[in-house]
Design a protein around this motif. Structure first.
Motif, short mmCIF file in Angstrom:
data_model
loop_
_atom_site.label_atom_id
_atom_site.label_comp_id
_atom_site.label_asym_id
_atom_site.label_seq_id
_atom_site.Cartn_x
_atom_site.Cartn_y
_atom_site.Cartn_z
N LYS A 52 0.80 -1.23 0.00
CA LYS A 52 0.00 0.00 0.00
C LYS A 52 0.82 1.27 0.00
O LYS A 52 0.57 2.16 -0.79
N SER A 76 -2.33 7.20 6.50
CA SER A 76 -3.11 7.25 7.74
C SER A 76 -2.47 6.44 8.86
O SER A 76 -2.61 6.78 10.03
N TYR A 132 -1.70 6.79 13.49
CA TYR A 132 -1.78 5.83 14.60
C TYR A 132 -0.40 5.62 15.22
O TYR A 132 -0.25 5.50 16.43
N ARG A 133 0.63 5.60 14.35
CA ARG A 133 2.00 5.47 14.86
C ARG A 133 2.38 6.68 15.69
O ARG A 133 3.03 6.56 16.74
N SER A 160 -0.83 -0.59 16.51
CA SER A 160 -1.92 -1.51 16.19
C SER A 160 -2.83 -1.67 17.41
O SER A 160 -4.03 -1.89 17.28
N ALA A 179 -4.89 1.60 17.71
CA ALA A 179 -5.84 1.66 16.60
C ALA A 179 -7.11 0.85 16.88
O ALA A 179 -8.12 1.03 16.21
N ARG A 187 -9.84 6.26 17.11
CA ARG A 187 -10.20 6.29 15.69
C ARG A 187 -11.08 7.51 15.41
O ARG A 187 -10.91 8.19 14.40
N ARG A 206 -6.26 1.26 6.37
CA ARG A 206 -7.01 0.02 6.58
C ARG A 206 -8.51 0.25 6.35
O ARG A 206 -9.24 -0.67 6.05
N ASP A 207 -8.96 1.49 6.58
CA ASP A 207 -10.39 1.79 6.53
C ASP A 207 -10.67 3.02 5.68
O ASP A 207 -11.65 3.72 5.90
N MET A 208 -9.78 3.31 4.73
CA MET A 208 -9.97 4.51 3.90
C MET A 208 -11.24 4.38 3.07
O MET A 208 -12.04 5.31 2.99
N ASP A 243 -6.28 -6.21 13.52
CA ASP A 243 -6.92 -5.27 12.58
C ASP A 243 -8.25 -5.82 12.06
O ASP A 243 -9.20 -5.08 11.86
N ARG A 252 -11.10 -6.24 15.23
CA ARG A 252 -11.55 -5.16 16.12
C ARG A 252 -12.98 -4.75 15.76
O ARG A 252 -13.41 -4.89 14.60
O1 C5P Z 1 0.07 1.10 7.84
P1 C5P Z 1 0.86 1.10 9.12
O2 C5P Z 1 1.56 -0.20 9.40
O3 C5P Z 1 1.81 2.26 9.22
O4 C5P Z 1 -0.21 1.30 10.28
C1 C5P Z 1 0.12 1.16 11.64
C2 C5P Z 1 -1.06 0.57 12.40
O5 C5P Z 1 -2.14 1.51 12.40
C3 C5P Z 1 -1.64 -0.70 11.75
O6 C5P Z 1 -1.11 -1.86 12.36
C4 C5P Z 1 -3.13 -0.61 11.98
O7 C5P Z 1 -3.50 -1.31 13.14
C5 C5P Z 1 -3.37 0.86 12.22
N1 C5P Z 1 -4.11 1.51 11.14
C6 C5P Z 1 -5.48 1.52 11.20
N2 C5P Z 1 -6.21 2.20 10.27
C7 C5P Z 1 -5.60 2.85 9.27
C8 C5P Z 1 -4.18 2.83 9.17
C9 C5P Z 1 -3.47 2.14 10.13
O8 C5P Z 1 -6.05 0.93 12.10
N3 C5P Z 1 -6.32 3.51 8.38
#
Ligand code: C5P
Length: 221
Positions: A15, A33, A37-38, A100, A103, A109, A130-132, A184, A187
């Motif tokens: 992605k 996105s 969360y990070r 994670s 999130a 969220r 993940r939820d765009m 992910d 949840r």
């Molecule tokens: O994509 P990335 O690994 O940087 O995302 C970090 C954490 O943020 C993921 O493990 C996921 O749990 C969470 N996340 C999410 N929804 C998003 C993007 C990321 O829950 N739109």
């Protein structure tokens, strides 16, 4: 209305790479996105906020003091949290795990929802997460969902970590990736799944160029 392309999928599905190449090619904005969360996870670590303290995690997420500075010809992209550069720190494995976990908290969220939507500015936005397609931009005209086998995704993550100078163990990464996927997908709030109208692409046996070509064909269709 600003056009939005959503790119969702599990970690290591490609992605991030695809979204950033696409945004470049189209001259559109990019929303990573996961970085939000990070950043929330890192801010929690810095301020000593416990995972169980959902009210304060929500406050941290809602008030993240962060600047995203786009890459230029001579300089890579920067992420500045409370005045410090953190683009490397947020990629560490302990922050991946914590991200994670934060999130999975519904209040976190929600706190990040409007901040994400604000990235949709002219001429367009490519959003990666993940939820765009399911939650943040449910009306986006083009939704892509990337997948790949867990083994291929672990291999990619391993290479990425090595290239960024982190030490890494492939078996541990595979285990971590599977645990994160499960969290992910299970949840209650915005679980990872393809939007009903998403185009699903398995990238296990495709090169980056092949994936970009497939997605560009959909953009132009
Ligand atoms: O994509 P990335 O690994 O940087 O995302 C970090 C954490 O943020 C993921 O493990 C996921 O749990 C969470 N996340 C999410 N929804 C998003 C993007 C990321 O829950 N739109």
């Amino acid at each position: 209305k600003v056009p939005v392309i959503t790119i969702d999928g599990p970690s290591g599905s490609g992605k991030g790479t695809i979204a950033s190449l696409l945004a470049n090619q189209l001259g559109w904005h990019l929303l990573d996105s996961g970085s939000l969360y990070r950043l929330t996870a890192l801010a929690a670590q810095i301020h000593g906020v416990d995972l169980a303290d959902e009210d304060n995690l929500k406050v941290l997420a809602a008030h993240l003091d962060v600047q995203f500075v786009a890459a230029t010809e001579s300089e890579p992209a920067k992420i500045i949290l409370e005045g410090e550069r953190v683009e490397r720190a947020i990629r560490a494995e302990d922050i991946s795990l914590l991200a994670s976990q934060v999130a999975a908290i519904t209040q976190v969220r929600q706190a990040l929802l409007e901040r994400q939507r604000a990235f949709a500015e002219a001429p367009g936005l490519v959003s990666d997460g993940r939820d765009m397609g399911t939650v943040v931009f449910p009306k986006a005209p083009l939704k892509i969902y990337l997948t790949a086998s867990a083994e291929v995704r672990a291999e990619r993550r391993f290479k990425q970590l090595k290239e960024s100078g982190f030490s890494a163990n492939i078996d541990q990464i595979l285990e971590d990736i599977c645990a994160r996927d499960e969290r992910d997908m299970k949840r209650v709030s915005a679980p990872l799944k393809p939007a009903e109208d998403a185009i699903i692409i398995d990238t296990s046996r495709l090169t980056v160029t092949e994936v970009v070509t497939k997605v560009m064909a959909e953009v132009e269709a």
